[in-house]
Design a protein around this motif. Structure first.
Motif, mmCIF file in Angstrom:
data_model
loop_
_atom_site.group_PDB
_atom_site.id
_atom_site.type_symbol
_atom_site.label_atom_id
_atom_site.label_comp_id
_atom_site.label_asym_id
_atom_site.label_seq_id
_atom_site.Cartn_x
_atom_site.Cartn_y
_atom_site.Cartn_z
ATOM 1 N N PRO A 2 18.320 8.465 -1.723
ATOM 2 C CA PRO A 2 18.988 9.365 -0.797
ATOM 3 C C PRO A 2 19.550 8.421 0.478
ATOM 4 O O PRO A 2 18.947 7.691 1.017
ATOM 5 C CB PRO A 2 18.076 10.482 -0.461
ATOM 6 N N PRO A 3 20.826 9.041 1.049
ATOM 7 C CA PRO A 3 21.211 8.561 2.190
ATOM 8 C C PRO A 3 20.405 8.419 3.411
ATOM 9 O O PRO A 3 20.248 7.384 4.288
ATOM 10 C CB PRO A 3 22.714 9.359 2.461
ATOM 11 N N GLU A 4 19.305 9.601 3.674
ATOM 12 C CA GLU A 4 18.504 9.475 4.615
ATOM 13 C C GLU A 4 17.427 8.515 4.676
ATOM 14 O O GLU A 4 17.095 8.048 5.409
ATOM 15 C CB GLU A 4 18.034 10.916 5.125
ATOM 16 N N VAL A 5 17.185 8.115 3.334
ATOM 17 C CA VAL A 5 16.104 7.044 3.121
ATOM 18 C C VAL A 5 16.703 5.845 3.492
ATOM 19 O O VAL A 5 16.013 4.988 4.116
ATOM 20 C CB VAL A 5 15.575 7.298 1.772
ATOM 21 N N ARG A 6 17.870 5.624 2.797
ATOM 22 C CA ARG A 6 18.557 4.358 3.195
ATOM 23 C C ARG A 6 18.766 4.178 4.681
ATOM 24 O O ARG A 6 18.487 3.007 5.294
ATOM 25 C CB ARG A 6 19.918 4.188 2.641
ATOM 26 N N GLN A 7 19.135 5.206 5.414
ATOM 27 C CA GLN A 7 19.153 5.207 6.966
ATOM 28 C C GLN A 7 17.854 4.549 7.462
ATOM 29 O O GLN A 7 17.978 3.840 8.503
ATOM 30 C CB GLN A 7 20.030 6.367 7.474
ATOM 31 N N SER A 8 16.915 5.398 7.141
ATOM 32 C CA SER A 8 15.606 4.965 7.766
ATOM 33 C C SER A 8 14.828 3.849 7.439
ATOM 34 O O SER A 8 14.651 3.148 8.370
ATOM 35 C CB SER A 8 14.508 6.064 6.929
ATOM 36 N N GLU B 18 17.084 1.244 9.592
ATOM 37 C CA GLU B 18 16.668 1.494 11.034
ATOM 38 C C GLU B 18 15.236 0.666 11.319
ATOM 39 O O GLU B 18 15.002 0.350 12.503
ATOM 40 C CB GLU B 18 16.563 2.724 11.399
ATOM 41 N N ARG C 116 20.126 -2.179 10.432
ATOM 42 C CA ARG C 116 20.773 -1.634 9.271
ATOM 43 C C ARG C 116 20.388 -2.523 8.088
ATOM 44 O O ARG C 116 19.805 -3.587 8.389
ATOM 45 C CB ARG C 116 22.239 -1.843 9.198
#
Length: 255
Positions: free
Chosen positions: A203-209, A212, A219
């Motif tokens: 999921p996008p939020e997991v990739r973002q985490s 970070e 990134r």
């Protein structure tokens, strides 16, 4: 080593880090053999890039497939000067999981593809390179392997993956020392968290985490950044027998 009129095999070349390497080498003027099990993606990439590329369906751990891939390179382009090993698989399995001990075949499969497969391609490619005429400074070839930061900081559930990548790191120097007499360099890249096809499934939020968690830049790495390092290694004859971390200074946590 120069790129023009030289031929490179890229395993796992139909996607991810391998595809980016294929594109970068081709742009620099090299001939490229795309070695992958994904026939549709491999043939599409070869058709897109044109005459200096060819696709060879290849299971890197299979002797017949790997041999045929090297023969394709030498027959089509007249020789072989480079191998970029990007093919690999991963799994997430605990040694002692909820259903008991990790199946041995799950461990063996990762070792077979990632470690044995890389060595299989190295030995056959090196034989073809050693038969070629020496170029500038006596160089006949360059081999770039792909390990992982997991070779150093494997996380829980990564026993097989970390072992396979650790093996790649460990064999880099002895193979470089042996092949030096033939003018063949051997280098390994250990990437950190990169935006590979596996990452795209998250999921996008997991990739973002995950991104970070990288100190700087905060990134995920881009495949093109991996490919730029591949080209730098090819270009710089003094880079040999080394494993280079490409990870934004990340150090993996236990979980």
């Amino acid at each position: 080593m120069k790129f023009e009129n030289n031929t490179f095999i890229v395993t796992g070349g139909a996607s991810g880090l391998g595809e980016a390497s294929v594109r970068a080498l081709h742009k620099a003027g090299a001939n490229v053999v795309i070695a992958d099990l994904n026939v549709e993606a491999g043939e599409a990439l070869a058709a897109e890039l044109g005459g200096r590329t060819v696709f060879a369906r290849t299971n890197v751990a299979d002797v017949a497939d790997a041999t045929a891939c090297v023969v394709t390179a030498t027959a089509r382009f007249g020789g072989l000067q480079g191998l970029i090993n990007c093919a690999g698989i991963g799994n997430a399995a605990r040694v002692l999981g909820r259903e008991g001990a990790m199946p041995l075949e799950a461990f063996s499969r990762v070792i077979e593809v990632n470690l044995v497969g890389s060595f299989n391609m190295i030995r056959l490619a090196a034989e073809a390179m050693a038969a070629g005429e020496p170029q500038a400074d006596g160089e006949r070839g360059v081999i770039v392997n792909t390990a992982s930061v997991a070779a150093y900081e494997g996380q829980v559930g990564q026993a097989a993956y970390a072992a396979s990548k650790g093996g790649i790191v460990s064999m880099t120097l002895p193979i470089a020392r042996e092949l030096a007499r033939s003018g063949i360099r051997v280098v390994t890249i250990a990437p950190g968290l990169f935006l590979t096809p596996m990452m795209h499934t998250l999921p996008p939020e997991v990739r973002q985490s995950l991104g970070e968690s990288v100190p700087f830049p905060p990134r995920l790495g881009q495949p093109e950044e991996f490919a730029r390092l591949v080209c730098s290694i090819v270009d710089n004859i003094m880079i040999n027998g080394e494993t280079i971390r490409l990870d934004g200074a990340i150090r993996l946590t236990p979980r």
